[in-house]
Design an enzyme around this catalytic site. Structure first.
Site, PDB file in Angstrom:
ATOM      1  N   ASN A 110      17.908 -50.440  64.327  1.00 22.33           N
ATOM      2  CA  ASN A 110      18.872 -49.449  63.855  1.00 22.33           C
ATOM      3  C   ASN A 110      19.110 -48.394  64.948  1.00 22.33           C
ATOM      4  O   ASN A 110      20.242 -48.003  65.213  1.00 22.33           O
ATOM      5  CB  ASN A 110      18.326 -48.801  62.576  1.00 22.33           C
ATOM      6  CG  ASN A 110      19.365 -48.074  61.777  1.00 22.33           C
ATOM      7  OD1 ASN A 110      20.436 -48.592  61.531  1.00 22.33           O
ATOM      8  ND2 ASN A 110      19.033 -46.864  61.358  1.00 22.33           N
ATOM      9  N   THR A 119      29.271 -49.340  62.951  1.00 25.65           N
ATOM     10  CA  THR A 119      28.097 -49.965  62.360  1.00 25.65           C
ATOM     11  C   THR A 119      27.285 -48.787  61.824  1.00 25.65           C
ATOM     12  O   THR A 119      26.655 -48.070  62.587  1.00 25.65           O
ATOM     13  CB  THR A 119      27.309 -50.792  63.404  1.00 25.65           C
ATOM     14  OG1 THR A 119      28.153 -51.831  63.879  1.00 25.65           O
ATOM     15  CG2 THR A 119      26.064 -51.402  62.786  1.00 25.65           C
ATOM     16  N   PRO A 120      27.353 -48.546  60.516  1.00 29.36           N
ATOM     17  CA  PRO A 120      26.943 -47.257  59.943  1.00 29.36           C
ATOM     18  C   PRO A 120      25.429 -47.033  59.805  1.00 29.36           C
ATOM     19  O   PRO A 120      24.892 -46.924  58.705  1.00 29.36           O
ATOM     20  CB  PRO A 120      27.632 -47.263  58.586  1.00 29.36           C
ATOM     21  CG  PRO A 120      27.683 -48.704  58.210  1.00 29.36           C
ATOM     22  CD  PRO A 120      27.908 -49.446  59.499  1.00 29.36           C
ATOM     23  N   CYS A 121      24.753 -46.920  60.935  1.00 33.31           N
ATOM     24  CA  CYS A 121      23.310 -46.650  60.891  1.00 33.31           C
ATOM     25  C   CYS A 121      23.017 -45.269  60.291  1.00 33.31           C
ATOM     26  O   CYS A 121      21.915 -45.024  59.815  1.00 33.31           O
ATOM     27  CB  CYS A 121      22.693 -46.795  62.280  1.00 33.31           C
ATOM     28  SG  CYS A 121      23.385 -45.699  63.522  1.00 33.31           S
ATOM     29  N   HIS A 122      24.018 -44.387  60.259  1.00 29.50           N
ATOM     30  CA  HIS A 122      23.828 -43.065  59.666  1.00 29.50           C
ATOM     31  C   HIS A 122      23.619 -43.147  58.149  1.00 29.50           C
ATOM     32  O   HIS A 122      23.138 -42.200  57.545  1.00 29.50           O
ATOM     33  CB  HIS A 122      25.018 -42.149  59.988  1.00 29.50           C
ATOM     34  CG  HIS A 122      26.328 -42.635  59.480  1.00 29.50           C
ATOM     35  ND1 HIS A 122      27.085 -43.575  60.166  1.00 29.50           N
ATOM     36  CD2 HIS A 122      27.026 -42.336  58.348  1.00 29.50           C
ATOM     37  CE1 HIS A 122      28.191 -43.814  59.475  1.00 29.50           C
ATOM     38  NE2 HIS A 122      28.180 -43.073  58.371  1.00 29.50           N
TER      39      HIS A 122
END
Length: 157
Positions: A110, A119-122
């Site tokens: 991540n 790529t929504p790692c948040h």
């Protein structure tokens, strides 16, 4: 590799890609100028990121071409499946990938996500609901989660 810089509410986004797709979107801490001419290969990405920050877009549909290991690619694909306005934990993500003991490996993959926001790692938080590490800084993670919150009156953090 073509490059463009886009001003966002969180700083300057550096976008890199070519005819095979966008390979990297990162936030740069230096005070860089924004691009006046956007390479053709990057125009859709720049437009869609601008729409995201204006609250007009929740999904991205341009070609992605991130470089990483097979495991990292699996994690990044799983991140793509976290819906806008929702969060998951590292533990839930590792369960989804089939190995509850892989929490640290999932967290490491991540952290190596090369496609900021897209790529929504948040959207990955601690099992206890707390904000956890974020390469762009926790204040940016908090901003992004609040930006994606279903109700403007209801802030997540």
């Amino acid at each position: 590799m073509r490059k463009a810089q886009l001003k966002t509410p969180l700083g300057i986004a550096l976008i890199e890609g070519d005819s095979r797709g966008i390979s990297r979107i990162s936030i740069v801490e230096e005070n860089k100028e924004t691009s006046t001419e956007i390479p053709e290969e990057l125009k859709t990405c720049v437009r869609q990121l601008s729409e995201y920050f204006q609250g007009e877009r929740q999904q991205f549909d341009f070609q992605l071409n991130p470089q990483g290991t097979e495991f990292q690619q699996k994690v990044w694909q799983a991140l793509q499946e976290i819906p806008y306005g929702k969060t998951t934990s590292y533990l839930e993500l590792s369960k989804k990938l089939g190995d509850v003991k892989a929490v640290r490996a999932v967290a490491a993959a991540n952290g190596k996500n090369p496609l900021w926001i897209v790529t929504p790692c948040h959207r990955v938080i601690g099992s206890d609901g707390s904000l956890t590490g974020y390469a762009g800084g926790l204040w940016r993670k908090k901003w992004l989660l609040n930006h994606e919150s279903p109700s403007p009156q209801h802030k997540l953090f």
